[in-house]
Write a protein that holds these residues in place. Structure first.
Motif, PDB file in Angstrom:
ATOM      1  N   TYR A 290      31.791  32.241  40.344  1.00  0.00           N
ATOM      2  CA  TYR A 290      32.302  33.749  40.692  1.00  0.00           C
ATOM      3  C   TYR A 290      31.165  34.433  41.830  1.00  0.00           C
ATOM      4  N   ASP A 291      31.747  35.281  42.546  1.00  0.00           N
ATOM      5  CA  ASP A 291      30.960  35.780  43.710  1.00  0.00           C
ATOM      6  C   ASP A 291      31.040  37.443  43.575  1.00  0.00           C
ATOM      7  N   PRO A 292      30.237  37.970  43.198  1.00  0.00           N
ATOM      8  CA  PRO A 292      30.265  39.659  43.024  1.00  0.00           C
ATOM      9  C   PRO A 292      30.457  40.083  44.294  1.00  0.00           C
ATOM     10  N   ALA A 293      30.218  39.476  45.251  1.00  0.00           N
ATOM     11  CA  ALA A 293      30.263  40.222  46.737  1.00  0.00           C
ATOM     12  C   ALA A 293      31.879  40.405  46.961  1.00  0.00           C
ATOM     13  N   ARG A 294      32.533  39.595  46.445  1.00  0.00           N
ATOM     14  CA  ARG A 294      34.156  39.928  46.691  1.00  0.00           C
ATOM     15  C   ARG A 294      34.711  41.189  46.152  1.00  0.00           C
ATOM     16  N   GLY A 295      33.886  41.979  45.210  1.00  0.00           N
ATOM     17  CA  GLY A 295      34.248  43.274  44.723  1.00  0.00           C
ATOM     18  C   GLY A 295      35.179  43.091  43.563  1.00  0.00           C
ATOM     19  N   CYS A 296      35.481  42.091  42.933  1.00  0.00           N
ATOM     20  CA  CYS A 296      36.331  42.073  41.770  1.00  0.00           C
ATOM     21  C   CYS A 296      35.531  42.012  40.646  1.00  0.00           C
ATOM     22  N   ALA A 297      36.231  42.342  39.436  1.00  0.00           N
ATOM     23  CA  ALA A 297      35.253  42.259  38.087  1.00  0.00           C
ATOM     24  C   ALA A 297      35.389  40.897  37.770  1.00  0.00           C
ATOM     25  N   PHE A 298      34.242  40.458  37.135  1.00  0.00           N
ATOM     26  CA  PHE A 298      33.982  39.198  36.745  1.00  0.00           C
ATOM     27  C   PHE A 298      35.435  38.856  35.817  1.00  0.00           C
ATOM     28  N   GLU A 299      35.855  39.520  35.018  1.00  0.00           N
ATOM     29  CA  GLU A 299      36.834  39.156  33.957  1.00  0.00           C
ATOM     30  C   GLU A 299      38.343  39.049  34.853  1.00  0.00           C
ATOM     31  N   SER A 300      38.237  39.499  36.033  1.00  0.00           N
ATOM     32  CA  SER A 300      39.616  39.367  36.545  1.00  0.00           C
ATOM     33  C   SER A 300      39.663  37.879  37.380  1.00  0.00           C
ATOM     34  N   TYR A 301      38.326  37.411  37.377  1.00  0.00           N
ATOM     35  CA  TYR A 301      38.326  36.035  37.889  1.00  0.00           C
ATOM     36  C   TYR A 301      38.330  35.054  36.755  1.00  0.00           C
ATOM     37  N   ALA A 302      37.682  35.422  35.696  1.00  0.00           N
ATOM     38  CA  ALA A 302      37.276  34.570  34.610  1.00  0.00           C
ATOM     39  C   ALA A 302      38.679  34.156  33.809  1.00  0.00           C
ATOM     40  N   VAL A 303      39.424  35.311  33.664  1.00  0.00           N
ATOM     41  CA  VAL A 303      40.658  35.226  32.816  1.00  0.00           C
ATOM     42  C   VAL A 303      41.631  33.850  33.120  1.00  0.00           C
ATOM     43  N   PRO A 304      42.060  34.321  34.545  1.00  0.00           N
ATOM     44  CA  PRO A 304      42.929  32.726  35.060  1.00  0.00           C
ATOM     45  C   PRO A 304      42.154  31.562  35.323  1.00  0.00           C
TER      46      PRO A 304
END
Length: 292
Positions: free
Chosen positions: A80-94
């Protein structure tokens, strides 16, 4: 009275780890970074457990699903890279869901099924579930499944066949409708004892053809016509002892030729023993039986 206008988080127990992720990205490798990483993973474990629970009842234990989901969570935290602007759960769930699906694809199939066939199976399964609600009193047809799933009828048939490939029956399982205990094991064939003589039969064929005609006739009458030596001797007008000697000599000649062939490189046929013993055959010339 102050009204809380904050947007409700999609996960009720979602922790606020935004600052922790920003610090994690800037930290060098070491014990301190590992500790912070473990804290983030532990904070999001409840979400991973809920995702694992969605896959219950599919042939895998819930504890194993939790382990797979936790592995997916660790991968999500590391990537996960917080610099991309999306919430962590949006990346973690898929990421976690994909890890669980990959586990089912790679470890849960009894038979090895190609990825394409697995995808066809899933599409057909969902199409059948949808059609079951609209088609009553019968199973959906292949054209209906193909139309609902957006695939060809051939692919729909492949997907239907793969529906039964996820698990395998025991050989001791009774066949459907069997009342006498008839199991799959009873439908298996057994070894044919004649297989042991196939090689010998093929090896002796060319050597039989190389024998003099009269010796072939005697061997045919004895071993294929099931005639006794006495009857052969009577038909040929010679003694039984003479017939016995010709049979023994012919069988010995065949055995010598075959053993000689096996000793050659590649098993190539050598000079037939019938040619090496032509003089002896001429000495024992006897009349052949006349065709009826």
């Amino acid at each position: 009275m102050r009204t809380d206008t904050r947007t409700k988080h999609p996960h009720d127990d979602a922790p606020d780890t935004a600052d922790a992720f920003r610090r994690l990205i800037g930290m060098p490798d070491g014990p301190e970074r590992d500790t912070l990483r473990d804290e983030i993973v532990e904070a999001w474990l409840p979400m991973a457990d809920r995702l694992a629970g969605r896959f219950r009842g599919r042939g895998e234990s819930y504890e194993d699903l939790r382990q797979v989901a936790a592995l997916g969570l660790v991968k999500a935290v590391d990537r996960y890279d917080p610099a991309r602007g999306c919430a962590f759960e949006s990346y973690a769930v898929p990421t976690i869901t994909g890890e669980i699906k990959r586990h089912f694809r790679d470890h849960m199939w009894t038979l090895h099924v190609p990825r394409r066939v697995q995808d066809l199976r899933n599409r057909v399964r969902f199409a059948c579930q949808d059609l079951t609600q609209s088609v009553s009193g019968r199973l959906p047809s292949v054209p209906e499944i193909a139309e609902r799933a957006g695939m060809s009828e051939e692919d729909a048939r492949i997907g239907l066949e793969a529906l039964d490939s996820f698990t395998a029956l025991s050989l001791d399982a009774e066949l459907p409708g069997s009342e006498d205990g008839y199991a799959l094991r009873d439908a298996l064939g057994s070894l044919d004892p004649a297989l042991d003589v196939v090689v010998d039969r093929e090896a002796v064929k060319p050597r039989l053809r190389a024998l003099p005609e009269r010796e072939r006739a005697i061997l045919y009458m004895r071993f294929f016509g099931d005639m006794t030596q006495s009857r052969i001797a009577e038909q040929l007008g010679i003694s039984q002892m003479h017939v016995s000697r010709l049979i023994s000599r012919s069988c010995g000649r065949l055995r010598e030729d075959i053993l000689h062939d096996r000793a050659l490189p590649g098993g190539a046929p050598g000079t037939p023993a019938a040619h090496r013993h032509e003089t002896a055959a001429q000495r024992d010339e006897v009349p052949l039986p006349q065709a009826a």
